[in-house]
Design an enzyme around this catalytic site. Structure first.
Site, PDB file in Angstrom:
ATOM      1  N   HIS A 478       0.834  -1.206   0.000  1.00 13.49           N
ATOM      2  CA  HIS A 478       0.000   0.000   0.000  1.00 13.49           C
ATOM      3  C   HIS A 478       0.871   1.259   0.000  1.00 13.49           C
ATOM      4  CE1 HIS A 478      -3.656   2.364   1.256  1.00 13.49           C
ATOM      5  NE2 HIS A 478      -2.698   3.174   1.690  1.00 13.49           N
ATOM      6  N   GLU A 479       1.795   1.321   0.941  1.00 14.45           N
ATOM      7  CA  GLU A 479       2.636   2.521   1.042  1.00 14.45           C
ATOM      8  C   GLU A 479       3.498   2.681  -0.207  1.00 14.45           C
ATOM      9  OE1 GLU A 479       1.804   4.669   3.061  1.00 14.45           O
ATOM     10  OE2 GLU A 479       0.582   3.365   4.319  1.00 14.45           O
ATOM     11  N   HIS A 482       1.649   4.597  -2.853  1.00 13.69           N
ATOM     12  CA  HIS A 482       1.800   6.055  -2.687  1.00 13.69           C
ATOM     13  C   HIS A 482       3.183   6.485  -3.175  1.00 13.69           C
ATOM     14  CE1 HIS A 482      -1.932   6.697  -0.604  1.00 13.69           C
ATOM     15  NE2 HIS A 482      -1.616   5.944   0.431  1.00 13.69           N
ATOM     16  N   HIS A 485       3.390   6.652  -6.919  1.00 13.73           N
ATOM     17  CA  HIS A 485       2.650   7.823  -7.402  1.00 13.73           C
ATOM     18  C   HIS A 485       3.565   9.049  -7.358  1.00 13.73           C
ATOM     19  CE1 HIS A 485      -1.742   9.591  -7.293  1.00 13.73           C
ATOM     20  NE2 HIS A 485      -1.147   9.759  -8.451  1.00 13.73           N
TER      21      HIS A 485
HETATM   22 ZN   LIG Z   1      -2.949   5.255   1.918  1.00 22.29          ZN
END
Ligand SMILES: [Zn+2]
Length: 699
Positions: A478-479, A482, A485
């Site tokens: 998940h991290e 980010h 991105h």
């Molecule tokens: Zn998040």
């Protein structure tokens, strides 16, 4: 001035030297950068300065970027290397830095220049990416100015600011009363038999709590870590009921300690003032104000979206509940399932159905191998190389456990990330991604992005590698979503590069997207090796994990939808008049909640449940008319991942390339809907989310 923050952290090409910065450098660096930024602000808004991107925005971005990066580093250090010195350093300049950002956000001359620039940009419709990125950045700042009241006549500006100040107080008061009410009541147990079933760690905490209060036996507080294990595991039904009741009535007129912490009138006043602000800004309601900078178009669109989800999740939720009732009656001898039985009965059902322990799974996920597995996925999807940074002595890191990597493509550096994975007493909890430096194309060079990824995994003990739970693995992916991105952006304007400028309800797209790869058998078999035997994760265990993943997903979905609809509806529909009293508005908010529950919930809570009075997300946090964002972004990420499922693993590189170009690369430089549609060739659909949660009706 000789200051590592200014000399060795604010680098454009080299790596920022986190190893050199220290708390004593903070005050002089911030003072210097603040006066630099103020001088720049004065210069670029001077009537003598011609209005152009190069004379206004570029110098202002230079100055605010320097301040933002240094202040970000100060925050980062206090979050991962907490000490009295770092705390003092933050507190010594917090007020000054906050005041500067507020001043900037309301600066009338800067607002005027931004408007003039925006008009210039609209007149010369240049077609290249940099022109449109700049235009997008101007539009974002204009909207922020307007939503902050910058365009109001002087008299109304004053009223707006007063409402703002009063709202800040009320948000604070809502939190304080909730906390006071939570702390005002406990559940005191003196008969050991009542503790049956509760895990040892929770019993120990309760004993320690009793001791602290100089009481016999055990004390359970109404804080979540204390309530959770009781509701989930306690065999004593009356104990579950007692703690459920007390918790559900917190901060209300019927709270156990009395009505002194009643949040009802606070909720009422908050809603009233939000609607007054919306009216001043020329909007129909506060829901419209909340959506103005978001991806969703209108409150009605959000409601339709949520009601559609509710309708589709309902059959599964009804099944979940029927199963639970049946199980509770047959196995637990609970004939009339109540709110305080749900977590307990669910846990018993879950255990009986999917008997595997998290500890068993953990033995297969060794951190170094998981990391290699993650890098392998990233390499496959985006054709990039990830290598540890070598040959730097010392490494420019804040702690010896921190690793540093370079990400590159065909030999060209794209960016870097610092990885700080282990829990330690000086690190705050949770996992997060911070940016250290954003991508910017400058006249003479390109500044590459740098990400800081922080987790809290247990550190290795002795020679053994750290092992992760499957949830930990998901957190890491998940991290990294980010992080990607931020790192894979190709935008050259700082305000809209990477995550900057991405709509709030779309920002979790890449992060939740990456989580899907933790559920692919192909990947898991590559990234697992039992710590003792070296064997990969057995397929049978994987299948149990998959089955457990969707346990009660229908009920869970409906609960999220209920909260989201409630949040959106009150901000749309409740428009108090001048004479309406806060307490009455508070009661209207509650009756809205009951109406929505009747429509959506499969198990309506007991009448004493006062959930709204503790819904901090929307009354004390930033989620007002925005709670739906969780589900909204999940639809986007599930649908984006479905494009990969449809293509099949052999075509991952090709689809990955498009995901990069249409979503990650463009970041905030265009609307998220345009990016999504460009990637998917159509608007988002909810089916993939339902399918991934096992909620699609099967024929
Ligand atoms: Zn998040």
């Amino acid at each position: 001035m000789n200051n590592p923050f200014l000399d060795q952290l604010l680098t454009r090409e080299g790596l920022p030297r986190y190893d050199l910065i220290a708390p004593e450098h903070v005050a002089p660096a911030i003072d210097h950068l603040l006066s630099e930024a103020r001088a720049t602000l004065a210069r670029v808004t001077d009537p003598a300065t011609p209005v152009s991107w190069e004379t206004v925005m570029e110098p202002l971005t230079d100055a605010t970027e320097r301040l933002g990066r240094v202040w970000g580093a100060v925050h980062h250090m206090s979050g991962v290397m907490d000490s009295p010195e770092w705390r003092d350093a933050v507190n010594s300049r917090l007020a000054e830095v906050t005041a500067f950002w507020t001043e900037l956000a309301q600066h009338p001359a800067l607002f005027a220049s931004t408007k003039a620039l925006d008009a210039q940009f609209k007149q010369q419709p240049g077609k290249d990416a940099s022109h449109s990125a700049r235009q997008r950045s101007l539009e974002n700042s204009l909207r922020a100015f307007r939503l902050g009241g910058a365009e109001l006549p002087e008299e109304q500006k004053k009223i707006f600011a007063e409402l703002q100040a009063r709202l800040a107080q009320l948000n604070q008061k809502f939190s304080e009363q909730l906390l006071d009410s939570t702390n005002a009541t406990v559940v005191h147990v003196t008969d050991q038999a009542r503790l049956d079933g509760i895990p040892a760690h929770a019993v120990e905490s309760a004993a320690a709590e009793a001791k602290k209060r100089e009481l016999d036996g055990w004390v359970f507080t109404l804080q979540h870590p204390s309530v959770g294990p009781v509701l989930q595991f306690a065999k004593d039904r009356s104990l579950r009921e007692e703690i459920y009741r007390k918790q559900a009535m917190r901060a209300s007129e019927i709270a156990t300690e009395g009505p002194q912490n009643d949040n009802g009138p606070i909720m009422g006043e908050i809603l009233k003032l939000r609607q007054e602000q919306a009216a001043l800004l020329g909007y129909k309601n506060a829901a419209e104000v909340s959506l103005a900078p978001k991806m969703a178009d209108s409150p009605q669109q959000v409601i339709d979206f949520l009601m559609d989800l509710a309708a589709k999740a309902r059959p599964a939720a009804e099944r979940d509940l029927a199963e639970l009732r049946e199980f509770a009656a047959a196995t637990l001898n609970i004939q009339d399932l109540q709110a305080w039985d749900v977590a307990y009965a669910s846990e018993q059902l879950r255990q009986s159905r999917y008997a595997f322990s998290e500890e068993e799974v953990r033995q297969y996920f060794q951190l170094p191998r998981v990391l290699q597995g993650l890098f392998r996925v990233i390499r496959t999807l985006f054709a990039v190389d990830i290598k540890p940074v070598m040959g730097l002595a010392p490494l420019p890191v804040w702690h010896k456990d921190v690793q540093l990597f370079e990400i590159s493509r065909t030999g060209k550096t794209i960016g870097h990330f610092y990885l700080d994975l282990y829990a330690r007493s000086t690190k705050r909890g949770g996992a997060w991604m911070d940016d250290s430096r954003g991508r910017r194309v400058l006249r003479d060079a390109t500044q590459t992005p740098i990400a800081l990824l922080t987790c809290n995994f247990s550190p290795p003990v002795g020679e053994k590698p750290t092992t992760l739970t499957h949830d930990d693995v998901i957190t890491l992916f998940h991290e990294f979503g980010h992080g990607l991105h931020h790192l894979l952006t190709q935008v050259g304007e700082l305000d809209v590069s990477g995550i900057n400028g991405v709509e709030w309800d779309a920002v979790e797209l890449p992060s939740q997207f990456m989580e899907n790869f933790c559920w692919e058998w192909e990947n898991l078999s590559h990234m697992t090796a039992h710590v003792e035997t070296g064997a990969p994760l057995p397929k049978a265990l994987f299948e149990k994990m998959i089955a457990a993943k969707n346990f009660q997903s229908g009920m869970f979905m409906l609960r999220q939808v209920e909260f989201s609809v409630f949040d959106m509806k009150i901000h749309m529909d409740l428009l108090p008049t001048q004479t309406d009293q806060p307490a009455d508005i508070g009661r209207s908010i509650e009756s809205q909640l009951w109406a929505i529950r009747q429509k959506i919930a499969v198990l309506v809570p007991p009448t004493f449940n006062r959930f709204a009075q503790s819904f901090s997300h929307i009354f004390a946090g930033g989620y007002a008319a925005g709670y739906y964002s969780y589900k909204w972004a999940e639809v986007l990420s599930a649908d984006a991942y479905a494009a990969f499922e449809e293509a099949g693993t052999a075509r991952y590189p090709e689809v990955g390339q498009r995901f990069w170009q249409e979503i990650l690369a463009v970041g905030g430089s265009r609307p998220a809907m345009a990016s999504f549609t460009a990637f998917r060739g159509r608007a988002p659909q909810v089916e993939p989310l339902l399918r991934h949660n096992g909620l699609l009706a099967t024929a």
